[in-house]
Design a protein around this motif. Structure first.
Motif: not given
Ligand code: ADP
Ligand code: MG
Lengths: 272, 352
Positions: A95-97, A174, A178-181, A183-184, A187, A264, A267-268, A270
Motif C-alpha cells: 500500500n505504501r509503495g 494475493l 488486491t490488498v483487500e484479502t 482478512e481472508i 482467517i 512479482v 506488481y502494479q 502505487t
C-alpha cells in the motif's frame, strides 16, 4: 544456487542483527513486550485446557496429549512468525509503495521482505510453546521416548514452520492483485492454527483431507504428534508419514514460491 | 557518445479495481473485478546518452513516476521496448539494479529507527558491494554530502534536507552509472535545494554519472539540465534544449531600464490610463509598459516585436539612460503555457 542461498542467509542475518540491535536499546520495553505476548498466548493455551475440567478426554485424547499438540503448534507457528516477520505486514508494504524499493536491489525480494520487520517480542509465543511442552510432558509421565520420536518431532516443527511461512507467502502474493484479502488470509493462518491445536479427527472428513492434502497444516503438529504418541492417523495413513513432513513442506513451499514469483511480475506499484 | 537509456513507444495502462467493502467484497473483487483502465503513459519514446543530465517535467499525474518505474524494472510496460545500459529492465531487473541508483523524494530507503550510518552499512549487504569499495565510496560521499555532522543520528530525527542527502548517499554507494531522481527537492528549503544541485553537478562532472530527474522546480532544471522532456497526460510534448524552449515559446522578455535622476520630473508628467498605470506615448507595436517605479521602467516585449537593441535605442533616443538589463521569461510560466494550451501537440517542428 547454493552460493546464492548462502548469501541470502547472510543477508537475512545482517538484516536481523541490525534490528535486534535497535530493539535492544529499549530493554525494559522489550521484556515487557515479550512477557505480555507470552501472557496472551499463554491465556489461549489455558482456555484450550479448560475443556478438560468437565471432561476427561476429547475423542480419546487426554489433556497431556492435547497439550502436546498445542505446544508443537505454538512452536511451529511461533517460529514461522518470528522468521517470516515481515510478510505479515506485506499489504502495508504494498500500500505504501515500499515494495518498489525492494525491487531495486540485486538481492532476493523474499529475503528482504521477511527480514524487513523482525520483532523480538515474538519470542513470547515460542516461550509459551516450550512451557506448554514441559507441561505436556508432566501430564504424560509414561510416555516412552525413542530416537525416532525425537527426530520426527524436530523435523515436524521445522516442516511446520516452512508450511506456515508458505501460507503467509501465498496470502502476501494475493496482495499483488488486491490488498483487500488480508482478512481472508488471516482467517486461514490463525484459524488453521487454532483448529489444529485440537485433534484433527474432531473435524469433518472434508476438513481433515483439506488440512492433510491441500493446505498441509496437519503436518505442522498433528502428524508428528500422533507418531510420538503412537496414535493412528486418519484414512489408514501409515504412521511413518510423519517422516515425510519435510517433503510435504518443501513441495508446498515450492508451489507458493512459484506463485510468488509470478505475482512479482504483476506488481502494479502505487500512484502517489 | 553511447546511448544508456533507449525506450521506444512506451505504454502503461493501469487496471484500477473498484473497491467493494467488507470481506466478501474483497473476495468478489478477485473473482469478479470491476476494473477501470487508467492510461498513464502513451507512446513515449526517449533516448538518453551516457553522461547527460535530463529533466522530466510535467504536471501532477503526467506519468513521470510511472515512466521511471518502467525504466528501472519495477513496472512491466503494457507496450513498447526498453533497453537500459544494454539490459531489459523487467527481465534483468536484479542485474540492472546493480548499475542504477534511484531516489524517490517522497520516500526514503533508510531505516527510520537506525542511525544513518547503520543504514549506509546495511546497504553494502543489500547491494553486495565489496567491503573495500564500499569503504572508499562512503568516505567520498561523506565529504561530498557533508554527512558527518548527523551520520550517527537516527533517521527519524533528521531534517528533510539531511535525510535527502542521506538518501543520495544510499543510492550512490554502489557507484551506479545512471541515477534516477524522482522529485528529489520536493519540500526542501532554498539552501538545501542549492546544496543538492551543487552535489549533483559535481557528481555529473566527476563521475560522469548520467542523471534523469523529475521535478516541479524549474530552478532545478535551469541549473542542472541542458535538456528537458515535457510530458502531460502520459504523452511527450517536447524533447529538446531548455534554451530553445525560450526562443520558440518564450512569450515576453523584459527590459529593465534605470533612467537618470533628471528624468524623474518628466516621468511624473506621463498620462495615466484607466487602470492607474502610466502610459508611455507612441510605444512601438508589441511593447508594453509593465512597471514604473521611481526612475525604473520595465517594458515587456515579444521576440517577434523587435530586436532588443532597437528597443534600447528607441528608449535611449527619448530618455537619458543609466543602466539597462534584460530578464528572460520565467521558464515555469512558459511550460505552464505549454500544458495549458497544448502548444506542442501536433507541432510538426518538434525537435526530437
Ligand atoms: N500503481 C498505480 N495504480 C493505478 N494508477 C496509477 C498507479 N500509478 C500511477 N497511476 C496513475 O497514472 C497516472 C500517472 O501517475 P504518475 O506516473 O505517478 O504521475 P506523476 O509522477 O507525473 O505525477 C495518474 O493518473 C495516476 O493516478
Ligand atoms: Mg510522481
Amino acid at each position: 544456487m547454493w552460493r546464492n542461498l548462502w548469501e541470502d542467509l547472510q543477508l537475512y542475518q545482517h538484516l536481523l542483527v541490525i534490528q535486534i540491535k535497535a530493539q535492544l536499546q529499549y530493554k525494559a520495553n522489550l521484556s515487557l513486550d515479550i512477557i505480555s505476548y507470552l501472557g496472551i498466548t499463554g491465556l489461549e493455551f489455558v482456555a484450550l485446557l479448560l475443556y478438560f475440567v468437565p471432561f476427561r478426554t476429547l475423542l480419546g485424547w487426554h489433556v497431556g496429549e492435547v497439550a502436546m499438540l498445542a505446544a508443537v503448534m505454538s512452536l511451529s507457528f511461533g517460529l514461522s512468525e518470528l522468521i517470516g516477520a515481515g510478510i505479515d505486514n506485506f499489504s502495508v508494504l504494498i500500500n505504501r509503495g515500499e515494495f518498489d524499493r525492494v525491487l531495486l536491489r540485486p538481492v532476493s525480494a523474499f529475503v528482504q521482505v521477511i527480514g524487513n520487520d523482525f520483532r523480538l517480542r515474538r519470542l513470547g509465543r515460542i516461550t509459551q510453546g516450550m512451557l506448554a511442552f514441559a507441561l505436556a510432558l508432566h501430564f504424560l509421565p509414561a510416555l516412552h521416548w525413542t530416537f525416532f520420536k525425537l527426530l520426527v518431532l524436530g523435523i515436524g516443527i521445522i516442516s511446520g514452520t516452512i508450511i506456515f511461512l508458505s501460507i503467509v507467502l501465498l496470502g502476501a502474493t494475493l496482495c499483488f492483485w488486491t490488498v483487500e484479502t488480508t482478512e481472508i488470509t488471516n482467517i486461514l493462518t490463525y484459524g488453521s492454527r487454532e483448529m489444529l491445536s485440537y485433534p484433527l479427527t474432531i473435524y469433518h472428513q472434508v476438513l481433515q483431507r483439506f488440512f492433510l492434502f491441500i493446505v498441509p497444516v496437519a503436518f505442522a503438529s498433528y502428524v508428528p504428534v500422533c507418531y510420538v504418541l503412537e496414535r493412528p492417523l486418519p484414512f489408514g495413513l501409515p504412521a511413518e508419514l510423519a517422516l515425510a513432513s519435510p517433503i510435504v513442506a518443501l513441495l508446498f513451499a515450492l508451489v507458493s514460491g512459484w506463485i510468488w514469483t509470478f505475482g512479482v511480475r504483476h506488481y502494479q506499484s502505487t500512484g502517489s | 557518445m553511447t546511448v544508456i537509456i533507449d525506450a521506444q513507444a512506451l505504454q502503461k495502462n493501469f487496471r484500477v479495481a473498484k473497491r467493494r467493502p467488507g470481506i466478501f467484497g474483497g473476495l468478489r473483487s478477485i473473482v469478479d473485478p470491476e476494473v477501470r483502465i487508467v492510461s498513464a503513459v502513451q507512446d513515449l519514446s526517449l533516448q538518453v546518452q551516457r553522461g547527460e543530465m535530463v529533466g522530466l517535467v510535467g504536471p501532477n499525474g503526467a506519468g513521470k513516476s510511472t515512466t521511471i518505474k518502467m525504466l528501472t524494472g519495477i513496472l512491466t510496460p503494457s507496450g513498447g521496448e526498453i533497453r537500459v545500459a544494454g539490459l531489459t529492465p523487467i527481465h534483468q531487473r536484479r542485474e540492472l539494479s546493480k548499475r542504477i541508483g534511484v531516489v524517490f523524494g517522497q520516500r526514503t530507503q533508510l531505516w527510520w529507527d537506525l542511525p544513518l550510518l547503520d543504514s549506509l552499512q546495511l546497504l553494502r549487504h543489500l547491494y553486495r558491494v565489496p567491503e573495500a569499495r564500499h569503504r572508499e565510496n562512503l568516505k567520498q560521499l561523506r565529504v561530498m554530502l557533508d554527512l558527518d555532522e548527523f551520520i550517527d543520528t537516527p533517521v527519524r530525527q533528521l531534517s528533510l534536507g539531511q535525510r535527502m542527502r542521506g538518501d543520495l548517499a544510499a543510492a550512490l554507494l554502489h557507484e551506479p552509472e545512471l541515477l534516477y531522481l524522482d522529485e528529489p527537492t520536493i519540500g526542501l528549503d532554498v539552501v538545501a535545494k542549492a546544496r543538492i544541485r551543487e552535489f549533483l553537478l559535481a557528481l555529473n562532472t566527476q563521475r560522469s554519472t548520467t542523471v534523469l530527474i523529475t521535478t516541479h522546480d524549474m530552478d532545478d532544471i535551469e541549473t542542472l539540465c541542458p535538456r528537458i522532456l515535457i510530458i502531460d497526460h502520459g504523452r511527450k510534448l517536447y524533447d529538446g534544449a531548455v534554451k530553445d524552449i525560450r526562443t520558440r515559446f518564450g512569450g515576453e522578455r523584459t527590459l529593465i531600464a534605470v533612467l537618470d535622476g533628471s528624468e524623474l520630473a518628466r516621468l511624473a508628467m506621463l498620462p495615466s490610463a484607466e487602470d492607474g498605470l502610466a502610459t508611455l506615448p507612441d510605444l512601438p507595436a508589441g511593447v508594453r509598459l509593465l512597471k514604473l517605479d521611481g526612475p525604473q521602467i520595465e517594458l515587456g516585449f515579444g521576440r517577434e516585436a523587435l530586436p532588443a537593441h532597437e528597443l534600447v535605442a528607441w528608449l535611449g533616443a527619448r530618455y537619458t539612460l543609466r543602466d539597462v538589463t534584460f530578464r528572460e521569461p520565467d521558464i515555469e510560466d512558459i511550460i505552464r503555457r505549454i500544458y495549458e494550451k497544448d502548444l506542442l501537440l501536433g507541432d510538426i517542428g518538434m525537435p526530437v
